[in-house]
Design a protein around this motif. Structure first.
Motif, PDB file in Angstrom:
ATOM      1  N   GLU A 106       0.496  -1.328   0.182  1.00 40.17           N
ATOM      2  CA  GLU A 106      -0.251   0.571   0.001  1.00 40.17           C
ATOM      3  C   GLU A 106       0.257   1.165  -0.314  1.00 40.17           C
ATOM      4  OE1 GLU A 106      -4.169  -1.167   2.424  1.00 40.17           O
ATOM      5  OE2 GLU A 106      -2.313  -1.142   3.944  1.00 40.17           O
ATOM      6  N   PRO A 107       0.210   2.276  -1.361  1.00 41.54           N
ATOM      7  CA  PRO A 107       1.386   3.292  -0.919  1.00 41.54           C
ATOM      8  C   PRO A 107       0.759   3.656   0.459  1.00 41.54           C
ATOM      9  CG  PRO A 107       0.152   3.276  -2.693  1.00 41.54           C
ATOM     10  CD  PRO A 107      -0.596   2.547  -2.216  1.00 41.54           C
ATOM     11  N   ALA A 108       0.302   3.939   1.399  1.00 36.09           N
ATOM     12  CA  ALA A 108      -0.072   4.820   2.317  1.00 36.09           C
ATOM     13  C   ALA A 108       0.873   4.372   3.389  1.00 36.09           C
ATOM     14  CB  ALA A 108      -1.201   4.280   2.670  1.00 36.09           C
ATOM     15  N   THR A 109       1.384   3.034   3.149  1.00 36.21           N
ATOM     16  CA  THR A 109       2.404   2.749   4.607  1.00 36.21           C
ATOM     17  C   THR A 109       3.496   3.489   4.193  1.00 36.21           C
ATOM     18  OG1 THR A 109       1.413  -0.170   4.729  1.00 36.21           O
ATOM     19  CG2 THR A 109       3.718   0.534   4.934  1.00 36.21           C
ATOM     20  N   TRP A 110       4.269   3.322   3.157  1.00 32.11           N
ATOM     21  CA  TRP A 110       5.717   4.271   2.983  1.00 32.11           C
ATOM     22  C   TRP A 110       5.129   5.559   3.066  1.00 32.11           C
ATOM     23  CZ3 TRP A 110       8.927   0.923   1.876  1.00 32.11           C
ATOM     24  CH2 TRP A 110       9.020  -0.425   1.594  1.00 32.11           C
ATOM     25  N   ARG A 111       3.960   6.172   2.912  1.00 36.52           N
ATOM     26  CA  ARG A 111       3.498   7.451   3.141  1.00 36.52           C
ATOM     27  C   ARG A 111       3.974   7.522   4.883  1.00 36.52           C
ATOM     28  NH1 ARG A 111      -0.735   8.008   0.726  1.00 36.52           N
ATOM     29  NH2 ARG A 111      -1.789   8.300   1.787  1.00 36.52           N
ATOM     30  N   GLU A 112       3.370   6.599   5.637  1.00 35.12           N
ATOM     31  CA  GLU A 112       3.298   6.703   6.777  1.00 35.12           C
ATOM     32  C   GLU A 112       4.768   7.033   7.375  1.00 35.12           C
ATOM     33  OE1 GLU A 112      -1.511   5.180   8.081  1.00 35.12           O
ATOM     34  OE2 GLU A 112       0.708   3.558   7.962  1.00 35.12           O
ATOM     35  N   PHE A 113       5.513   5.865   6.766  1.00 31.85           N
ATOM     36  CA  PHE A 113       7.193   5.359   7.345  1.00 31.85           C
ATOM     37  C   PHE A 113       7.972   6.814   6.728  1.00 31.85           C
ATOM     38  CE2 PHE A 113      11.419   4.446   5.637  1.00 31.85           C
ATOM     39  CZ  PHE A 113      11.729   3.989   6.813  1.00 31.85           C
ATOM     40  N   GLY A 114       7.200   7.586   5.710  1.00 34.04           N
ATOM     41  CA  GLY A 114       7.664   9.558   5.515  1.00 34.04           C
ATOM     42  C   GLY A 114       7.895   9.445   6.375  1.00 34.04           C
ATOM     43  N   TYR A 115       6.603   9.985   7.005  1.00 31.20           N
ATOM     44  CA  TYR A 115       6.465  10.968   8.168  1.00 31.20           C
ATOM     45  C   TYR A 115       7.178  10.539   9.106  1.00 31.20           C
ATOM     46  CZ  TYR A 115       3.354  12.951  11.759  1.00 31.20           C
ATOM     47  OH  TYR A 115       2.879  13.668  13.022  1.00 31.20           O
ATOM     48  N   ALA A 116       7.214   9.360   9.494  1.00 36.39           N
ATOM     49  CA  ALA A 116       7.831   8.740  10.855  1.00 36.39           C
ATOM     50  C   ALA A 116       8.580   9.483  10.764  1.00 36.39           C
ATOM     51  CB  ALA A 116       8.112   6.586  10.226  1.00 36.39           C
TER      52      ALA A 116
END
Length: 431
Positions: A106-116
């Motif tokens: 999911e792109p959302a998972t990688w976006r959340e990792f970038g935010y982290a």
């Protein structure tokens, strides 16, 4: 912050911003330790072949952190404010491996990792600097005042004045920083357009299937009651009537047997009447034949409280919309009879701009409300199936107005259904 300075500075907004930034520092430091440890361990263990699994765990760490960040937005907006939903879709198969593969794709998972990564490396430093400024201002207020009192040097109070003057500026700076950080949270962690489209489509289809299944089950129950139990009761009433006639012919009407037969016939007839009312309440034939205006007028005639009806509809509506509107009016008038103590009620309906609006009002004691497990809550759930909205106005002492709005379009005109029906009736207690 766009309000007047006095309103902003005397509100809880500066303190909410301070709490939000302070918890950001603490959470960021903890996340830095955990995330940094996972990344370093993954790189060191990559030679052993298990480093990729550890690095995948570091990527997945962004999911709970993002969920917590979406919750922390309520520190700024209040406990009852809306927060962004999860951007993740459902996992179709049970088990850990399907969950891992679904989330990592999911792109959302990688976006959340970038935010982290940004949250653990950059944001705590900025928030820590702002908090240090706030601590310095309080030190300027407290320490010079202590020195002036202790050493009788009034010139030390100049720094106290500087600190007090800097507090409003600090409040605005904290508010702006918290607002920017919350904007960044929503930008990175809110669902993007299309990410939940499959889930929304499936939920919509599921709701439509449930509504269709309910209608099919309702028609089956109605058919079984009409063709089965009702016919048996009709035959029983006729048989008991013939038996009663035989008793009277034989001049035994005064006997015990004749009295029992007469009583049984009356009870069977009462059960038949109740069954007919039940069938009519499930889905009356007049609703199928003539539409919602005629069906509502029939409810008004049978209601114990006088009801005036004003339904201005020029055509037939979709069957599910008509059934929902009928159920709404029926339940609303039932509540009027049981709980309101009203002397009169009214039903007003209009179809304008593709929306059906129906209002049931009474002059009762008021005080109605939505309660878990209550009738109005069930009514709201039924209305939500067709994307409807329920509005209740019921102050103590009355009056009460319960309104329904459903998006819909008329299907075709029906000449046998009057355009406007107005009636006022007081009938049997089968409202």
């Amino acid at each position: 912050m766009t309000r007047s300075p006095a309103a902003f500075l005397t509100s809880a907004a500066p303190w909410r911003s301070l709490a939000y930034l302070a918890t950001s520092v603490l959470l960021g430091l903890v996340s830095l330790v955990v995330l940094g440890g996972l990344v370093v361990s993954g790189l060191l263990l990559s030679v052993l072949g298990i480093g990729l699994a550890v690095l995948a765990g570091a990527v997945l760490l962004g999911i709970p952190l993002a969920a917590l960040e979406r919750r922390r937005l309520r520190l700024l907006d209040g406990p009852h404010a809306d927060r962004p939903g999860s951007p993740h879709g459902p996992v179709t198969r049970p088990g850990l491996w399907p969950w891992l593969t679904t989330r990592l794709r999911e792109p959302a998972t990688w976006r959340e990792f970038g935010y982290a990564v940004v949250f653990t490396v950059l944001l705590p430093l900025v928030d820590l600097v702002l908090l240090a400024v706030v601590v310095l201002l309080f030190a300027l207020i407290a320490a010079p005042a202590y020195v002036a009192v202790d050493s009788t040097q009034p010139e030390a109070l100049v720094l106290t004045g500087v600190g007090i003057a800097g507090l409003p500026v600090a409040a605005y700076v904290l508010g702006a920083a918290a607002a920017v950080q919350s904007w960044f949270v929503r930008l990175m962690l809110s669902p993007r357009e299309g990410e939940q489209s499959d889930r929304v489509v499936e939920l919509t289809r599921s709701r439509a299937r449930m509504a269709d299944a309910f209608e099919a089950e309702r028609r089956r129950i109605e058919r079984d009651l009409h063709d089965g139990a009702q016919q048996h009761l009709v035959a029983l009433v006729m048989t008991l009537g013939l038996a009663e006639l035989e008793f009277r012919t034989a001049d035994q009407e005064a006997g015990k047997g004749g009295e029992l037969v007469s009583r049984a016939r009356r009870e069977a007839k009462q059960a038949l009447d109740e069954l007919r009312d039940l069938i009519r309440g499930i889905h009356p034939q007049v609703l199928t034949d003539h539409g919602i205006a005629a069906a509502v007028s029939e409810i008004a005639v049978r209601c114990r409280v006088p009801v005036s009806v004003d339904m201005d509809l020029t055509g037939r509506l979709p069957a599910q919309i008509e059934a929902t509107a009928y159920f709404f009016v029926s339940e609303a008038l039932t509540n009027v009879v049981k709980h309101s103590g009203a002397a009169a009620a009214s039903v007003h309906g209009r179809l304008t701009a593709g929306r059906l609006a129906v209002t049931v009002a009474d002059d009762g004691v008021g005080g109605a409300g939505l309660r878990d497990g209550g009738g109005l809550q069930g009514l709201a759930d039924r209305v939500a199936v067709v994307d409807g909205r329920l509005t209740l106005s019921s102050p103590a002492g009355g009056p009460t107005a319960l309104s329904l709005e459903i998006p819909c379009q008329p299907s075709h005109s029906v000449s046998s259904s009057p355009r406007t029906r107005r009636s006022s009736a007081k009938g049997s207690p089968s409202c």
